[in-house]
Design an enzyme around this catalytic site. Structure first.
Site, PDB file in Angstrom:
ATOM      1  N   HIS A 107      33.312  -7.361  76.069  1.00 25.57           N
ATOM      2  CA  HIS A 107      34.144  -6.603  77.001  1.00 25.57           C
ATOM      3  C   HIS A 107      33.959  -5.101  76.814  1.00 25.57           C
ATOM      4  CE1 HIS A 107      36.428 -10.368  77.551  1.00 25.57           C
ATOM      5  NE2 HIS A 107      36.558 -10.429  76.245  1.00 25.57           N
ATOM      6  N   GLU A 111      39.815  -6.569  72.437  1.00 22.87           N
ATOM      7  CA  GLU A 111      40.525  -7.834  72.646  1.00 22.87           C
ATOM      8  C   GLU A 111      41.367  -8.166  71.423  1.00 22.87           C
ATOM      9  OE1 GLU A 111      38.364 -11.300  74.242  1.00 22.87           O
ATOM     10  OE2 GLU A 111      39.041 -12.401  72.458  1.00 22.87           O
ATOM     11  N   HIS A 329      65.847   1.122  75.321  1.00 23.75           N
ATOM     12  CA  HIS A 329      66.058  -0.265  75.727  1.00 23.75           C
ATOM     13  C   HIS A 329      66.614  -1.090  74.569  1.00 23.75           C
ATOM     14  CE1 HIS A 329      61.981   0.024  74.077  1.00 23.75           C
ATOM     15  NE2 HIS A 329      62.019  -1.270  73.786  1.00 23.75           N
ATOM     16  N   GLU A 343      56.010  -7.763  70.977  1.00 30.51           N
ATOM     17  CA  GLU A 343      55.999  -6.449  71.620  1.00 30.51           C
ATOM     18  C   GLU A 343      54.738  -5.743  71.162  1.00 30.51           C
ATOM     19  OE1 GLU A 343      58.968  -3.659  69.265  1.00 30.51           O
ATOM     20  OE2 GLU A 343      60.067  -5.392  70.034  1.00 30.51           O
TER      21      GLU A 343
END
Length: 399
Positions: A107, A111, A329, A343
């Site tokens: 890529h 990744e 948040h 996360e």
């Protein structure tokens, strides 16, 4: 509140209505609607009274994506095309059968991967000709820097995993694959490159293979290839679930970034567990946007954007959440089982700022005058950070 909503006379199931019990705002929805969708999104149907202003959509479900089906497995992806706000990261959910292969490829993006179920074998070679082969199990990670070639193959029982890329515009269907390159290179060029007759290439695929079915590979020992340059010096894998967690009231957190997984230079992450009634504390991240993947359970997140703007979203397993850079948040467990989620950040380090800790480490007179609060709050503040919290008599109770 759902217990205040009228019931369908033909069904004992409570039909949620956009009516806020606390102030009586809203009205019954008698038009066409997706009731199951409304049940899954109670805080969008009846937003908390503190929600205000405009925020872009910060939620998308893998269940709403297109499935790419192949003999050997399937894949689906969430990119900026599905969730426009998510510009920093994109992700692919992929499953491989026993023996199924994600073909040899590379890529333009790095990744990062988390094994959800089962086991897989990965292979790679770096720019110095150093190679690696490893078996990956549930809760393990791998990371391939941009441009580094690799492959993935399902072992006995197959596997499912999440791939995360450090570019929101990424698509796994637009990668650089060995079969695709062979198919689009003249056979006389292939012949000249490898020093074999053109007939050696008469059966090569005519297009990108992507995923295909093969037999389950033998042991690592039986497949090892010795490189004259040795093995990759910095491991491409990390056992995240085996990593000792930070345990605090309300759950646990496992953080992985370049400090304990040195090869992972562009993606940092935390695996968070929130117990029933607990919450990921009020906080923000000063380094980049946050991309979330919900693994189990259900929860809600309110994102605060400043200038009176805040919006609440509901999440469950298979959903993607997103928080723009530095927006405040929190995430509450709204179910009866543990809420697990990842996360992730386009960064080499995981960092966050705790609202509680910030207030505790600021002169109390300043905090008191700023917020008009007294000793009841000030005496409860903590100088130590607890990423996940749960207090007796002050925890969320499912409605």
């Amino acid at each position: 509140m759902m217990e205040d909503h009228p019931q369908d006379p033909n069904n004992s199931t409570v039909i949620p209505q956009p009516i806020r019990a606390s102030d009586g705002t809203g009205n019954i929805d008698q038009g066409p609607r997706d009731i199951m969708r409304d049940i899954e999104n109670p805080n969008m149907l009846v937003p908390p009274v503190t929600d205000s202003g405009l925020l872009p959509n910060l939620k998308f479900s893998f269940s709403d994506t297109h499935m790419q089906l192949n003999k050997g497995g399937w894949s689906r992806e969430v990119t900026v095309r599905d969730l426009p706000i998510a510009t920093t990261l994109a992700a692919v959910n992929m499953s491989l059968t026993a023996g199924g292969v994600r073909e040899m490829h590379w890529h333009q993006q790095a990744e990062w991967a988390y094994m959800l179920l089962g086991k897989a074998r990965i292979t790679s070679v770096d720019q110095a000709g150093r190679n690696m082969i490893a078996d990956i199990g549930e809760g393990d990670l791998w990371y391939f820097p941009a441009g580094i070639p690799h492959s993935i193959q399902g072992l006995e029982g197959g596997c499912e995993f999440l791939l995360v890329f450090d570019d929101g515009t990424f698509s796994d269907l637009n990668t650089l694959s060995i079969s695709d390159w062979f198919a689009h290179t003249p056979k006389d060029v292939l012949s000249a490159n490898f020093g074999v007759p053109e007939s050696a290439f008469q059966h090569i695929p005519s297009d990108q293979v992507y995923i295909y079915q093969d037999k389950v590979p033998g042991s690592i020992e039986s497949q090892k290839v010795q490189s004259p340059y040795g093995e990759v010096p910095s491991p491409f894998t990390h056992r995240l679930l085996a990593q000792p967690p930070l345990k605090i009231p309300g759950g646990s957190v496992r953080i992985v970034d370049s400090s304990n997984f040195p090869i992972s230079k562009t993606i940092a992450a935390a695996l968070v567990e929130i117990l029933p009634g607990g919450m990921r504390e009020l906080h923000w991240h000063p380094n980049n946007d946050e991309w979330q993947y919900y693994l189990a359970g259900q929860g809600r997140m309110t994102v605060f954007a400043g200038n009176g703007v805040a919006r609440t979203f509901d999440y469950r397993a298979g959903d993607v959440g997103y928080v723009p850079f530095a927006y405040g948040h929190y995430i509450q467990n709204t179910g009866s089982q543990s809420l697990w989620f990842l996360e992730m950040f386009k960064s080499d380090r995981f960092v966050d700022v705790s609202l509680n800790q910030w207030m505790a480490l600021t002169p109390c007179e300043l905090v008191e005058s700023n917020l008009h609060v007294g000793p009841e709050l000030m005496d409860a503040l903590r100088k130590e950070k607890w990423p996940v919290v749960k207090y007796p008599n002050f925890s969320y109770k499912p409605k």
